[in-house]
Design a protein around this motif. Structure first.
Motif, short mmCIF file in Angstrom:
data_model
loop_
_atom_site.label_atom_id
_atom_site.label_comp_id
_atom_site.label_asym_id
_atom_site.label_seq_id
_atom_site.Cartn_x
_atom_site.Cartn_y
_atom_site.Cartn_z
N THR A 161 0.83 -1.20 0.00
CA THR A 161 0.00 0.00 0.00
C THR A 161 0.87 1.26 0.00
OG1 THR A 161 -1.66 -1.22 1.27
CG2 THR A 161 -1.87 1.17 1.21
N ARG A 165 0.93 4.09 -2.99
CA ARG A 165 0.62 5.51 -2.77
C ARG A 165 1.76 6.41 -3.24
NH1 ARG A 165 -4.00 6.33 0.08
NH2 ARG A 165 -4.82 4.61 1.34
N ARG A 166 2.99 6.00 -3.02
CA ARG A 166 4.13 6.78 -3.49
C ARG A 166 4.11 6.90 -5.02
NH1 ARG A 166 9.31 3.92 -1.19
NH2 ARG A 166 10.29 5.33 -2.74
N HIS A 168 1.50 6.49 -7.02
CA HIS A 168 0.30 7.19 -7.46
C HIS A 168 0.46 8.70 -7.31
CE1 HIS A 168 -3.93 7.16 -8.59
NE2 HIS A 168 -4.25 7.94 -7.55
N ALA A 169 1.32 9.14 -6.39
CA ALA A 169 1.59 10.56 -6.23
C ALA A 169 2.43 11.12 -7.38
CB ALA A 169 2.31 10.81 -4.90
N THR A 191 -3.93 -3.28 0.32
CA THR A 191 -3.95 -2.81 -1.07
C THR A 191 -5.34 -2.84 -1.69
OG1 THR A 191 -3.21 -5.02 -1.74
CG2 THR A 191 -1.54 -3.29 -1.61
N ALA A 194 -7.04 0.27 -0.52
CA ALA A 194 -6.38 1.44 -1.09
C ALA A 194 -6.77 1.62 -2.56
CB ALA A 194 -4.87 1.33 -0.95
N CYS A 195 -6.85 0.53 -3.28
CA CYS A 195 -7.26 0.62 -4.69
C CYS A 195 -8.68 1.15 -4.81
CB CYS A 195 -7.14 -0.75 -5.35
SG CYS A 195 -5.45 -1.25 -5.75
N GLU A 197 -10.22 3.09 -2.70
CA GLU A 197 -10.17 4.51 -2.32
C GLU A 197 -9.64 5.39 -3.44
OE1 GLU A 197 -7.15 7.27 0.26
OE2 GLU A 197 -7.44 5.21 0.93
N LEU A 198 -8.60 4.92 -4.14
CA LEU A 198 -7.91 5.74 -5.13
C LEU A 198 -8.46 5.57 -6.55
CD1 LEU A 198 -4.27 5.10 -3.83
CD2 LEU A 198 -5.65 7.18 -3.49
#
Length: 342
Positions: A161, A165-166, A168-169, A191, A194-195, A197-198
């Motif tokens: 995760t 996130r790193r 995806h930024a 993960t 997180a997927c 959410e994003l």
């Protein structure tokens, strides 16, 4: 075939993992048989096709590119780089190498475009994060290739995760591809949520656990010398004997659901969330059609709960990978002592 989304793409809810046709489970099938499977998938409504530079050290991309080139506009074509076959040592024999340096990523993309016979790859994954290279550097080069029009969407494979996130930024990730099945539930440690959410698709490889969840693999003593399962702890005779004990219950639940064990395993994945897309692989047209039948299987909340309990992580014997391969992935794992199948 029901549809799901990966980034801007609307694709079949069940895709085809093409690896088996050229790689991993012993001698590859003939090119003719590979072509039959690919075209049968296309005819059945599959529009998501997944390959990689590693598979057959390029042979799989060449097969997929040749067979599907005439149908390019009908499919979402996915490949991976950053883990390829490179000549190593005096003899120059090809060996698997993880290399996420920007120049290597660019080299891999250019080579994949040539083998696939296309000028753009719809979804391109970093096959493994090279932990010697900041994820921002590898993804940054992928984003530059995307800006140049060589890649349409970007993804990662087998990362945690935090790493997701790193990345995806730096650039929007359309998909995360990792192992996810009833006996490999690491996704549920972070993960998968997180997927959701994003807005990232979760592409689940090995959805029938490398044939375990089909219920047909009872003897693991006869694997081909090149079968990668020989090195996986879950498939050692002692661990596998314990894992087999779960399959009678799985078969009973499949009968209750009115489907085959393989279909039940994939239907369970489809029920984990609308962002989950399984990509089973097969060398058989018959098994292909069986797999795709999972899209029409409906599961009650009670049956799903019983499946979850049957395949609780602590019930699985053996880790996903041996120590060497475990060190190459970045996925979360169950705490030692809470689950033998971390």
């Amino acid at each position: 075939m029901p549809q799901r989304r990966i980034g801007a793409f609307e694709v079949s809810a069940i895709g085809l993992g093409c690896m088996n046709l050229s790689h991993a489970y012993g001698a590859p099938v003939s090119a003719e048989q590979g072509e039959r499977v690919l075209l049968a998938a296309l005819d059945a409504g599959v529009t998501l096709f997944d390959t990689a530079a590693l598979y057959g050290f390029g042979a799989n991309e060449s097969l997929v590119g040749r067979v599907l080139k005439a149908h390019r506009s009908r499919i979402t074509l996915c490949s991976k780089g950053g883990m390829t076959g490179q000549p190593v040592g005096p003899g120059g024999a090809l060996q698997r190498v993880i290399d996420g340096r920007p120049a290597s990523i660019r080299r891999d993309v250019e080579a994949s475009l040539q083998r696939l016979g296309t000028d753009v790859i719809d979804l391109y994954y970093l096959h493994r994060w090279d932990k010697q290279v900041p994820i921002e550097d590898s993804v940054g080069e992928m984003a530059r290739l995307q800006a140049e029009g060589k890649l349409r969407a970007l993804g990662l494979s087998e990362v945690s995760t935090a790493t997701l996130r790193r990345a995806h930024a730096v650039a929007p990730m359309a998909a995360l591809q990792s192992e996810y099945s009833l006996w490999s539930r690491n996704a549920e440690l972070g993960t998968l949520a997180a997927c959701s959410e994003l807005g990232i698709a979760y592409v689940a490889f090995s959805p029938v656990a490398r044939a375990y969840l089909t219920g047909t693999l009872r003897d693991v003593s006869g694997f081909d010398a090149k079968d990668i399962r020989r090195a996986m702890p879950r498939f050692t005779p002692g661990n596998y004997a314990n894992n087999l004990k779960l399959l009678d219950g799985h078969a009973e639940l499949a009968r209750e659901a009115g489907c085959t064990p393989a279909q039940l395993a994939m239907a369970w994945l489809l029920h984990r969330g609308p962002h989950v897309l399984p990509i089973p692989g097969t060398t058989s047209v018959e098994h292909l059609h069986e797999n795709l039948g999972a899209a029409s299987v409906r599961l009650s909340a009670d049956l799903i709960a019983r499946l979850d309990a049957l395949f609780a992580p602590q019930a699985i014997h053996g880790a996903r990978y041996n120590a060497t391969n475990s060190a190459e992935v970045d996925t979360e794992a169950f705490a030692e002592g809470s689950a033998p199948g971390a």
